[in-house]
Scaffold this motif. Structure first.
Motif, mmCIF file in Angstrom:
data_model
loop_
_atom_site.group_PDB
_atom_site.id
_atom_site.type_symbol
_atom_site.label_atom_id
_atom_site.label_comp_id
_atom_site.label_asym_id
_atom_site.label_seq_id
_atom_site.Cartn_x
_atom_site.Cartn_y
_atom_site.Cartn_z
ATOM 1 N N ASP A 87 2.880 -86.387 36.885
ATOM 2 C CA ASP A 87 3.711 -86.273 38.093
ATOM 3 C C ASP A 87 3.930 -87.616 38.768
ATOM 4 O O ASP A 87 5.042 -87.923 39.223
ATOM 5 N N GLU A 88 2.879 -88.407 38.851
ATOM 6 C CA GLU A 88 2.991 -89.688 39.554
ATOM 7 C C GLU A 88 3.913 -90.651 38.817
ATOM 8 O O GLU A 88 4.744 -91.324 39.428
ATOM 9 N N ILE A 89 3.776 -90.707 37.509
ATOM 10 C CA ILE A 89 4.643 -91.573 36.705
ATOM 11 C C ILE A 89 6.090 -91.105 36.812
ATOM 12 O O ILE A 89 7.003 -91.910 37.055
ATOM 13 N N LEU A 90 6.321 -89.809 36.661
ATOM 14 C CA LEU A 90 7.682 -89.272 36.726
ATOM 15 C C LEU A 90 8.312 -89.502 38.096
ATOM 16 O O LEU A 90 9.503 -89.830 38.199
ATOM 17 N N HIS A 91 7.517 -89.318 39.149
ATOM 18 C CA HIS A 91 8.025 -89.514 40.502
ATOM 19 C C HIS A 91 8.543 -90.934 40.696
ATOM 20 O O HIS A 91 9.680 -91.155 41.155
ATOM 21 N N ASN A 92 7.743 -91.928 40.315
ATOM 22 C CA ASN A 92 8.145 -93.330 40.508
ATOM 23 C C ASN A 92 9.283 -93.739 39.581
ATOM 24 O O ASN A 92 10.176 -94.491 39.986
ATOM 25 N N ASN A 110 16.606 -85.727 30.405
ATOM 26 C CA ASN A 110 15.307 -85.670 31.084
ATOM 27 C C ASN A 110 15.481 -85.455 32.579
ATOM 28 O O ASN A 110 14.776 -84.648 33.195
ATOM 29 N N LEU A 111 16.429 -86.184 33.177
ATOM 30 C CA LEU A 111 16.647 -86.089 34.617
ATOM 31 C C LEU A 111 17.102 -84.691 35.021
ATOM 32 O O LEU A 111 16.650 -84.140 36.026
ATOM 33 N N VAL A 112 18.004 -84.106 34.243
ATOM 34 C CA VAL A 112 18.488 -82.759 34.553
ATOM 35 C C VAL A 112 17.352 -81.743 34.452
ATOM 36 O O VAL A 112 17.219 -80.849 35.297
ATOM 37 N N ASN A 113 16.513 -81.890 33.444
ATOM 38 C CA ASN A 113 15.363 -80.983 33.309
ATOM 39 C C ASN A 113 14.371 -81.158 34.453
ATOM 40 O O ASN A 113 13.775 -80.178 34.929
ATOM 41 N N LEU A 114 14.192 -82.402 34.901
ATOM 42 C CA LEU A 114 13.235 -82.666 35.983
ATOM 43 C C LEU A 114 13.729 -82.131 37.327
ATOM 44 O O LEU A 114 12.945 -82.037 38.279
ATOM 45 N N MET A 115 15.000 -81.771 37.421
ATOM 46 C CA MET A 115 15.513 -81.153 38.645
ATOM 47 C C MET A 115 14.852 -79.801 38.903
ATOM 48 O O MET A 115 14.910 -79.280 40.023
ATOM 49 N N LEU A 116 14.220 -79.244 37.874
ATOM 50 C CA LEU A 116 13.498 -77.971 38.019
ATOM 51 C C LEU A 116 11.994 -78.166 37.914
ATOM 52 O O LEU A 116 11.248 -77.198 37.700
ATOM 53 N N HIS A 117 11.528 -79.408 38.077
ATOM 54 C CA HIS A 117 10.102 -79.702 37.936
ATOM 55 C C HIS A 117 9.306 -78.993 39.027
ATOM 56 O O HIS A 117 9.783 -78.801 40.156
ATOM 57 N N GLU A 118 8.085 -78.606 38.685
ATOM 58 C CA GLU A 118 7.250 -77.861 39.635
ATOM 59 C C GLU A 118 6.792 -78.721 40.804
ATOM 60 O O GLU A 118 6.469 -78.204 41.874
ATOM 61 N N SER A 119 6.750 -80.041 40.617
ATOM 62 C CA SER A 119 6.371 -80.944 41.701
ATOM 63 C C SER A 119 7.585 -81.229 42.575
ATOM 64 O O SER A 119 8.629 -81.676 42.092
ATOM 65 N N TYR A 120 7.441 -80.987 43.862
ATOM 66 C CA TYR A 120 8.557 -81.218 44.788
ATOM 67 C C TYR A 120 8.964 -82.687 44.806
ATOM 68 O O TYR A 120 10.161 -83.007 44.876
ATOM 69 N N ASP A 121 7.988 -83.601 44.746
ATOM 70 C CA ASP A 121 8.299 -85.032 44.777
ATOM 71 C C ASP A 121 9.122 -85.447 43.561
ATOM 72 O O ASP A 121 10.096 -86.202 43.682
ATOM 73 N N VAL A 122 8.720 -84.980 42.393
ATOM 74 C CA VAL A 122 9.467 -85.303 41.171
ATOM 75 C C VAL A 122 10.855 -84.678 41.233
ATOM 76 O O VAL A 122 11.863 -85.324 40.901
ATOM 77 N N GLN A 123 10.928 -83.449 41.666
ATOM 78 C CA GLN A 123 12.198 -82.738 41.752
ATOM 79 C C GLN A 123 13.170 -83.450 42.688
ATOM 80 O O GLN A 123 14.351 -83.639 42.362
ATOM 81 N N THR A 124 12.678 -83.870 43.850
ATOM 82 C CA THR A 124 13.533 -84.553 44.823
ATOM 83 C C THR A 124 14.053 -85.879 44.271
ATOM 84 O O THR A 124 15.238 -86.208 44.433
ATOM 85 N N ALA A 125 13.176 -86.647 43.624
ATOM 86 C CA ALA A 125 13.596 -87.937 43.058
ATOM 87 C C ALA A 125 14.628 -87.743 41.955
ATOM 88 O O ALA A 125 15.602 -88.502 41.864
ATOM 89 N N ALA A 126 14.439 -86.721 41.100
ATOM 90 C CA ALA A 126 15.400 -86.449 40.030
ATOM 91 C C ALA A 126 16.753 -86.026 40.602
ATOM 92 O O ALA A 126 17.817 -86.458 40.127
ATOM 93 N N LEU A 127 16.730 -85.183 41.633
ATOM 94 C CA LEU A 127 17.973 -84.765 42.288
ATOM 95 C C LEU A 127 18.724 -85.948 42.860
ATOM 96 O O LEU A 127 19.953 -86.053 42.726
ATOM 97 N N ARG A 128 17.981 -86.862 43.487
ATOM 98 C CA ARG A 128 18.629 -88.034 44.085
ATOM 99 C C ARG A 128 19.266 -88.910 43.008
ATOM 100 O O ARG A 128 20.371 -89.443 43.192
ATOM 101 N N CYS A 129 18.599 -89.052 41.867
ATOM 102 C CA CYS A 129 19.136 -89.872 40.789
ATOM 103 C C CYS A 129 20.408 -89.250 40.214
ATOM 104 O O CYS A 129 21.426 -89.940 40.037
#
Length: 599
Positions: A307-312, A339-358
């Motif tokens: 999660d931490e790696i994906l978030h950053n 990868n980014l589109v799939n991470l839009m449904l990630h269980e971690s809110y932080d990862v999901q928010t960062a992917a949505l922004r990208c």
């Protein structure tokens, strides 16, 4: 008397107090302050923050306290190896210690007496430390380095400048190449804390020659040294990004480390944070060629399930995508969009928010770049996100969809066929204001871009967007009101093509009038915003003026005689001009009424 009246006008209902530019500047300052506070909180945890105020005599630290020079990496990671064996918290376990640290984040603020005592104590200890640092005894050097590290880690406002003023920063840099590994660890940790300071303080470290040494440490076989080096480089890059990128080859060094590590670990987490720090902010023309060599490392890190790696990494890609078309193309060429589109449904809110922004930044590019995201199945993902329980997720999903509906006809057709328009209309009706703003943009863009093919526009209208758009006209936000009026204007124009099959009536004008839209639009002819006044006047003049004309004709008889057509038209034009300029003509009168009411 006139001066008193003028003063009363200014204070009446806070008139003229809230200037729009002043409010904008105030919001900007508040956002900067929030970011600064968040940065301090992150740095606090990265310095292995302690809750208690630093008021212990550092002379009682012995050599047993220097055996574990590692530290915490981020707010989300707990590294129990960073807790000293002397148990500064008594019987509390290391995990409980870190939990308490992160829940409080900062130490209690001491009063002036305590601060003075702490400052005097630090000054006294530093004078002794300098002597030990410059000695030839490795043991004394190690103990002194540990003392400085603890001073910089425990203080609410670390005395970075006081340490720099001692003139021992070049000595720290020398220790980075020492044959004694514990000296290298402690020195790297101390310098990492120093470069969390101001730009001029970071410059002192750079002038001491630390940058090339940290680049060399990336090639070390010691993971802790690599971790400290990446950490320090990330902090330095916040102020001197181009200088860091020109020193050594960060991209190749990161790739080599990734090749040696198969599982997520502290080094990779720090690397992801460092790359995110390097990509943050506006990238200049001269910086972009220097950042491009780091992209392969970014594309490799996004494949780690941490999660931490994906978030950053998602934030790093988001910073890059919020730039030129060339930067967006570079991200697409990395092959990370699926990868980014799939991470839009990630269980971690932080990862999901960062992917949505990208993804949001990528679809803000040209139609070809938007199509790449569409080909990754983003509409299916958005269909899920539009019914999310998180308001911010729904808002970001609408934002992405608004950029997609600003594309070409094929893309809008795809959105309609997937069935997203009813979900957006529902959000426009039953959601928070921020989400409704973005939903309004979705409908506006879809209607505007599809108006050349009326069957698409009619399809959108038939799904029930008129009533929600009319409801938006009651909001106290001129920007969104103007967007809604533009959409209504286009809807009414499309309705003109349907008059033949509706007995000469515009079906959409009747619908708008039936849900109270005509009255609201008519009132907007007197709005303070010029653009809103103009479009409201045009809508009323073109689509709702028939009854007004009949009334004007019936009133055009004087003493039983009908005015000639030319005179009648002049009178109608005069009345329309009077109506349009009503606000300007009556501003003074209204202010007088307000002032008298205030009396």
């Amino acid at each position: 008397m006139s001066r008193i009246l003028e003063q009363r006008k200014k204070v009446y209902k806070n008139k003229y107090v809230f200037d729009s530019e002043e409010l904008f500047q105030k919001r900007q300052k508040q956002q900067i302050e929030i970011r600064r506070q968040n940065r301090e909180q992150v740095l606090a945890s990265r310095r292995n923050y302690q809750v208690a105020i630093f008021n212990n005599d550092l002379s009682n630290i012995d050599s047993n306290d220097i055996s574990l020079p590692s530290r915490n990496s981020t707010n989300d990671k707990i590294n129990t190896a960073s807790i000293s064996p002397i148990h500064l918290y008594g019987d509390i376990s290391p995990i409980q210690q870190l939990g308490e640290i992160r829940s409080t984040n900062i130490s209690p603020i001491p009063d002036l007496g305590e601060m003075s005592t702490c400052t005097s104590l630090i000054h006294h200890q530093l004078s002794e430390i300098v002597e030990d640092i410059n000695s030839n005894s490795v043991e004394r050097q190690l103990i002194s380095l540990t003392k400085i590290r603890k001073i910089l880690s425990k203080e609410r406002i670390p005395p970075i400048q006081q340490v720099i003023d001692c003139g021992i920063v070049p000595r720290f840099v020398q220790f980075l190449t020492s044959i004694t590994m514990s000296l290298r660890h402690e020195a790297a940790w101390v310098i990492t804390n120093i470069v969390t300071g101001k730009s001029d303080q970071v410059q002192v470290v750079i002038n001491a020659g630390a940058l090339p040494v940290f680049m060399d440490l990336l090639n070390s076989s010691d993971r802790k040294l690599q971790d400290h080096a990446l950490w320090a480089l990330g902090n330095i890059a916040a102020d001197f990004r181009e200088l860091v990128l020109r020193t050594g080859n960060l991209g190749d060094s990161c790739l080599r480390i990734i090749d040696e590590i198969s599982e997520p670990c502290s080094v990779l987490r720090t690397m992801a944070w460092t790359l995110s720090s390097i990509c943050r902010g506006k990238i200049s023309i001269t910086e972009w060629p220097l950042i491009k060599p780091t992209l392969p490392a970014i594309s490799r890190l996004i494949n780690f399930k941490d999660d931490e790696i994906l978030h950053n990494i998602c934030w790093a890609l988001s910073f890059l995508a919020d730039g030129s078309t060339e930067q967006i193309d570079a991200i697409i060429n990395l092959g990370v969009c699926p990868n980014l589109v799939n991470l839009m449904l990630h269980e971690s809110y932080d990862v999901q928010t960062a992917a949505l922004r990208c993804v949001r930044h990528i679809v803000a590019g040209n139609d070809l770049q938007t199509q790449v995201i569409l080909d990754c199945g983003v509409l299916t993902v958005l269909k899920i996100l539009l019914i999310s329980n998180q308001a911010s997720i729904r808002k970001d999903a609408c934002f992405i969809l608004s950029n997609i509906t600003a594309g070409n006809i094929d893309q809008i057709t795809h959105v309609i066929h997937v069935g997203l328009i009813p979900l957006v209309i529902n959000l426009l009706t039953n959601s928070d204001f921020q989400t409704q703003r973005e939903a309004c943009w979705v409908i506006h863009n879809a209607i505007k871009k599809s108006c050349t093919q009326t069957e698409l526009t009619i399809c959108i209208i038939r799904q029930g967007c008129i009533q929600p758009l009319v409801n938006v006209l009651s909001y106290m936000d001129n920007d969104i009101i103007f967007v809604a009026l533009q959409a209504i204007w286009i809807i009414l124009q499309v309705g003109e093509t349907l008059t033949i099959e509706n007995n000469g009536e515009n079906p959409y004008s009747l619908t708008i009038e039936g849900c109270g839209g005509m009255e609201r639009i008519n009132n907007f002819q007197f709005n303070e915003n010029k653009d809103i006044r103009l479009i409201a006047y045009q809508v009323m003049d073109k689509f709702f003026s028939e009854e007004n004309e009949k009334r004007l004709i019936s009133e055009s008889y004087t003493n039983g005689k009908r005015i000639s057509s030319d005179s009648q038209q002049q009178q109608v034009d005069s009345q329309q001009n009077d109506r349009f300029d009503f606000q300007n003509k009556n501003e003074g009168n209204m202010e007088n009424v307000e002032a008298n009411g205030y009396n």
